[in-house]
Write a protein that holds these residues in place. Structure first.
Motif, PDB file in Angstrom:
ATOM      1  N   MET A  73       4.017 -49.501 -13.413  1.00 36.14           N
ATOM      2  CA  MET A  73       3.950 -50.824 -14.064  1.00 36.14           C
ATOM      3  C   MET A  73       5.201 -51.429 -13.642  1.00 36.14           C
ATOM      4  N   SER A  74       6.352 -50.660 -13.120  1.00 32.18           N
ATOM      5  CA  SER A  74       7.664 -51.256 -12.417  1.00 32.18           C
ATOM      6  C   SER A  74       8.169 -52.093 -13.690  1.00 32.18           C
ATOM      7  N   VAL A  75       8.334 -51.667 -15.168  1.00 35.75           N
ATOM      8  CA  VAL A  75       9.162 -52.211 -15.885  1.00 35.75           C
ATOM      9  C   VAL A  75      10.164 -51.656 -16.811  1.00 35.75           C
ATOM     10  N   VAL A  76       9.800 -50.374 -16.534  1.00 31.79           N
ATOM     11  CA  VAL A  76      10.725 -49.470 -17.728  1.00 31.79           C
ATOM     12  C   VAL A  76      12.270 -49.840 -17.214  1.00 31.79           C
ATOM     13  N   CYS A 119      16.983 -41.661 -14.052  1.00 27.80           N
ATOM     14  CA  CYS A 119      15.876 -41.315 -14.968  1.00 27.80           C
ATOM     15  C   CYS A 119      14.822 -40.982 -14.103  1.00 27.80           C
ATOM     16  N   ILE A 120      14.232 -39.903 -14.515  1.00 30.68           N
ATOM     17  CA  ILE A 120      12.767 -39.221 -13.588  1.00 30.68           C
ATOM     18  C   ILE A 120      11.620 -39.136 -14.571  1.00 30.68           C
ATOM     19  N   LYS A 121      10.571 -39.293 -13.922  1.00 27.77           N
ATOM     20  CA  LYS A 121       9.296 -38.978 -14.381  1.00 27.77           C
ATOM     21  C   LYS A 121       8.538 -37.915 -13.782  1.00 27.77           C
ATOM     22  N   ASP A 177      11.355 -41.325  -7.619  1.00 24.69           N
ATOM     23  CA  ASP A 177      12.568 -40.921  -8.365  1.00 24.69           C
ATOM     24  C   ASP A 177      13.328 -39.872  -7.537  1.00 24.69           C
ATOM     25  N   SER A 214       0.112 -51.272 -26.575  1.00 22.75           N
ATOM     26  CA  SER A 214      -1.102 -51.199 -25.535  1.00 22.75           C
ATOM     27  C   SER A 214      -1.591 -49.718 -25.533  1.00 22.75           C
ATOM     28  N   MET A 245      11.654 -38.140 -20.013  1.00 28.34           N
ATOM     29  CA  MET A 245      10.677 -38.068 -21.176  1.00 28.34           C
ATOM     30  C   MET A 245       9.253 -37.543 -20.656  1.00 28.34           C
ATOM     31  N   SER A 258       6.417 -45.715 -11.163  1.00 31.16           N
ATOM     32  CA  SER A 258       5.687 -44.319 -11.495  1.00 31.16           C
ATOM     33  C   SER A 258       4.472 -44.372 -10.244  1.00 31.16           C
ATOM     34  N   ALA A 306       2.790 -42.729 -25.313  1.00 28.99           N
ATOM     35  CA  ALA A 306       3.820 -43.709 -25.166  1.00 28.99           C
ATOM     36  C   ALA A 306       3.642 -44.887 -24.353  1.00 28.99           C
ATOM     37  N   ASP A 307       3.588 -46.075 -24.590  1.00 29.05           N
ATOM     38  CA  ASP A 307       3.598 -47.131 -23.766  1.00 29.05           C
ATOM     39  C   ASP A 307       5.125 -47.227 -23.298  1.00 29.05           C
ATOM     40  N   ALA A 308       5.205 -48.418 -22.499  1.00 33.27           N
ATOM     41  CA  ALA A 308       6.240 -48.560 -21.449  1.00 33.27           C
ATOM     42  C   ALA A 308       7.580 -48.827 -22.701  1.00 33.27           C
TER      43      ALA A 308
HETATM   44  C1  FAD Z   1      -3.270 -44.804 -16.132  1.00 32.68           C
HETATM   45  C2  FAD Z   1      -2.195 -45.408 -17.367  1.00 32.68           C
HETATM   46  C3  FAD Z   1      -2.030 -46.921 -17.610  1.00 32.68           C
HETATM   47  C4  FAD Z   1      -0.959 -47.241 -18.437  1.00 32.68           C
HETATM   48  N1  FAD Z   1      -0.917 -48.516 -19.016  1.00 32.68           N
HETATM   49  C5  FAD Z   1       0.145 -48.798 -19.534  1.00 32.68           C
HETATM   50  C6  FAD Z   1      -0.031 -50.262 -20.081  1.00 32.68           C
HETATM   51  O1  FAD Z   1      -0.721 -51.177 -19.847  1.00 32.68           O
HETATM   52  N2  FAD Z   1       1.044 -50.673 -20.942  1.00 32.68           N
HETATM   53  C7  FAD Z   1       2.227 -49.750 -21.212  1.00 32.68           C
HETATM   54  O2  FAD Z   1       3.157 -49.970 -22.188  1.00 32.68           O
HETATM   55  N3  FAD Z   1       2.008 -48.392 -20.855  1.00 32.68           N
HETATM   56  C8  FAD Z   1       0.993 -48.016 -20.147  1.00 32.68           C
HETATM   57  N4  FAD Z   1       1.043 -46.716 -19.749  1.00 32.68           N
HETATM   58  C9  FAD Z   1       1.918 -45.766 -20.217  1.00 32.68           C
HETATM   59  C10 FAD Z   1       3.209 -45.944 -19.264  1.00 32.68           C
HETATM   60  O3  FAD Z   1       2.939 -45.112 -18.170  1.00 32.68           O
HETATM   61  C11 FAD Z   1       4.403 -44.870 -19.778  1.00 32.68           C
HETATM   62  O4  FAD Z   1       4.666 -45.472 -20.866  1.00 32.68           O
HETATM   63  C12 FAD Z   1       5.453 -44.739 -18.946  1.00 32.68           C
HETATM   64  O5  FAD Z   1       6.435 -43.870 -19.323  1.00 32.68           O
HETATM   65  C13 FAD Z   1       6.232 -45.997 -18.608  1.00 32.68           C
HETATM   66  O6  FAD Z   1       5.484 -46.893 -17.673  1.00 32.68           O
HETATM   67  P1  FAD Z   1       5.430 -46.305 -16.182  1.00 32.68           P
HETATM   68  O7  FAD Z   1       5.116 -45.132 -15.842  1.00 32.68           O
HETATM   69  O8  FAD Z   1       4.446 -47.558 -15.432  1.00 32.68           O
HETATM   70  O9  FAD Z   1       6.811 -46.729 -15.435  1.00 32.68           O
HETATM   71  P2  FAD Z   1       7.511 -47.759 -14.401  1.00 32.68           P
HETATM   72  O10 FAD Z   1       8.274 -48.828 -15.127  1.00 32.68           O
HETATM   73  O11 FAD Z   1       6.767 -47.802 -13.263  1.00 32.68           O
HETATM   74  O12 FAD Z   1       8.541 -46.737 -13.995  1.00 32.68           O
HETATM   75  C14 FAD Z   1       9.675 -47.131 -12.970  1.00 32.68           C
HETATM   76  C15 FAD Z   1      10.741 -45.899 -13.405  1.00 32.68           C
HETATM   77  O13 FAD Z   1      11.277 -45.933 -14.652  1.00 32.68           O
HETATM   78  C16 FAD Z   1      11.570 -44.354 -14.867  1.00 32.68           C
HETATM   79  N5  FAD Z   1      10.765 -43.904 -15.828  1.00 32.68           N
HETATM   80  C17 FAD Z   1       9.367 -44.293 -16.178  1.00 32.68           C
HETATM   81  N6  FAD Z   1       8.834 -43.436 -16.996  1.00 32.68           N
HETATM   82  C18 FAD Z   1       9.758 -42.517 -17.231  1.00 32.68           C
HETATM   83  C19 FAD Z   1       9.857 -41.428 -18.171  1.00 32.68           C
HETATM   84  N7  FAD Z   1       8.868 -40.970 -18.866  1.00 32.68           N
HETATM   85  N8  FAD Z   1      10.877 -40.624 -18.286  1.00 32.68           N
HETATM   86  C20 FAD Z   1      11.885 -40.928 -17.493  1.00 32.68           C
HETATM   87  N9  FAD Z   1      12.075 -41.902 -16.458  1.00 32.68           N
HETATM   88  C21 FAD Z   1      10.904 -42.763 -16.485  1.00 32.68           C
HETATM   89  C22 FAD Z   1      11.453 -43.907 -13.496  1.00 32.68           C
HETATM   90  O14 FAD Z   1      12.769 -43.859 -12.980  1.00 32.68           O
HETATM   91  C23 FAD Z   1      10.506 -44.609 -12.788  1.00 32.68           C
HETATM   92  O15 FAD Z   1      10.566 -44.526 -11.304  1.00 32.68           O
HETATM   93  C24 FAD Z   1      -0.055 -46.173 -18.980  1.00 32.68           C
HETATM   94  C25 FAD Z   1      -0.199 -45.073 -18.451  1.00 32.68           C
HETATM   95  C26 FAD Z   1      -1.044 -44.524 -17.704  1.00 32.68           C
HETATM   96  C27 FAD Z   1      -1.175 -43.176 -17.048  1.00 32.68           C
END
Ligand code: FAD
Length: 261
Positions: free
Chosen positions: A130-133, A6-8, A37, A224, A67, A125, A98-100
């Motif tokens: 967020m380190s939750v996906v 999974c890459i972003k 990633d 969120s 995504m 990312s 989209a949220d997480a």
């Molecule tokens: C400034 C900002 C604040 C945000 N705050 C919130 C919030 O409070 N709550 C919320 O639910 N969402 C929030 N979002 C949205 C959130 O960033 C996206 O939903 C995102 O896709 C998932 O969160 P993350 O990037 O923190 O992923 P993380 O959990 O940090 O990602 C970890 C890993 O998951 C995989 N991954 C993550 N996103 C993708 C993708 N789109 N496609 C493929 N692989 C992926 C990658 O391998 C990545 O290294 C926010 C976005 C931004 C830019």
């Protein structure tokens, strides 16, 4: 083995980031493959290479899943030029903001259809951090999650993955059976630079672009939503202490006031 990465695509860390209507401007900003990633792609390729490779006709395949907006193909091509076999990009205007929860739902749906043995993610990312996906994907797939891995070992015959995780309390060793979601930390490996041959080959590799109807899921509104964002105030100038013999006392007074000692 079928390995998914999974890459972003994220705004370049050095780029000036702007919020537009509560959303991060992902168009008018330099964008890159998320740092962590790159380590995930490298780890997936090393696992395949350690067990028969992922060339045409080999026992293993490495699929990149992302995504994002249409332009996320740039980051996907980077991963393909490192050596991944093919890619799936889920891109749909409905996914803007989209949220997480939604991100994990979309990724988990595609991963489920692909029947992957190992799913590798970065730990975070660099835009939302967020380190939750990875954990959310594992929860949705009801499979094991081995997160924050600083080393990964795979036994394909036993369908088993073992990781090492470094924590404040020491070193954990954990294992899980296929299918399993793994997230890797920075410095788990040294990501390879795409060769000229790799870059050219990536131009011919398949990127399957899916919208939500092709994935076959509907999404809810984000749980969120960013209601307001303000630039971080510039860092205030520090306090300069001139040591005229009393510097030590002044320093202790400053540290005491700040409850640092
Ligand atoms: C400034 C900002 C604040 C945000 N705050 C919130 C919030 O409070 N709550 C919320 O639910 N969402 C929030 N979002 C949205 C959130 O960033 C996206 O939903 C995102 O896709 C998932 O969160 P993350 O990037 O923190 O992923 P993380 O959990 O940090 O990602 C970890 C890993 O998951 C995989 N991954 C993550 N996103 C993708 C993708 N789109 N496609 C493929 N692989 C992926 C990658 O391998 C990545 O290294 C926010 C976005 C931004 C830019």
């Amino acid at each position: 083995m079928k390995i998914a990465i999974c890459i972003k695509q994220v705004p370049d860390s050095w780029a000036e980031k702007k919020m537009v209507n509560g959303l991060l401007d992902r168009i008018n900003v330099d964008a890159v493959l998320n740092d962590l990633d790159e380590y995930a792609v490298e780890e997936g390729l090393r696992i395949a290479e350690a067990h028969g490779g992922n060339e045409e006709g080999a026992a293993n395949s490495v699929t990149v899943i992302s995504m994002g907006p249409e332009r996320a193909t740039e980051a996907v091509r980077k991963a393909l030029s490192m050596g991944a076999n093919n890619a799936i990009l889920i891109s749909d205007p409905k996914l803007a903001g989209a949220d997480a929860l939604t991100t994990s739902k979309v990724l988990a749906s595609v991963i489920l259809k692909g029947e992957f043995d190992i799913v590798i993610c970065g730990t975070e990312s660099t835009d939302a951090r967020m380190s939750v996906v990875p954990a959310m994907i594992a929860e949705r797939l009801s499979c094991a999650q081995l997160t924050f891995a600083s080393a990964v070992t795979v036994d394909p015959a036993a369908k088993k993955v073992v990781i090492t995780r470094v924590t404040e309390a020491g070193v954990d060793e954990m294992f899980g059976q296929f299918p399993v979601v793994v997230s890797v930390v920075e410095k788990i490996n040294e990501p390879r630079y795409p060769s000229f041959k790799g870059i050219m080959a990536a131009k011919k590799k398949t990127i399957e672009v899916l919208d939500l109807s092709a994935v076959g899921i509907s999404i809810e509104n984000a749980w969120s939503v960013v209601v307001d964002a303000a630039p971080r105030p510039p860092r205030a100038a520090g306090i300069r202490i001139t040591d005229d013999g009393g510097g030590g006392d002044q320093l202790v007074k400053f540290l005491t006031e700040k409850k640092l000692i």
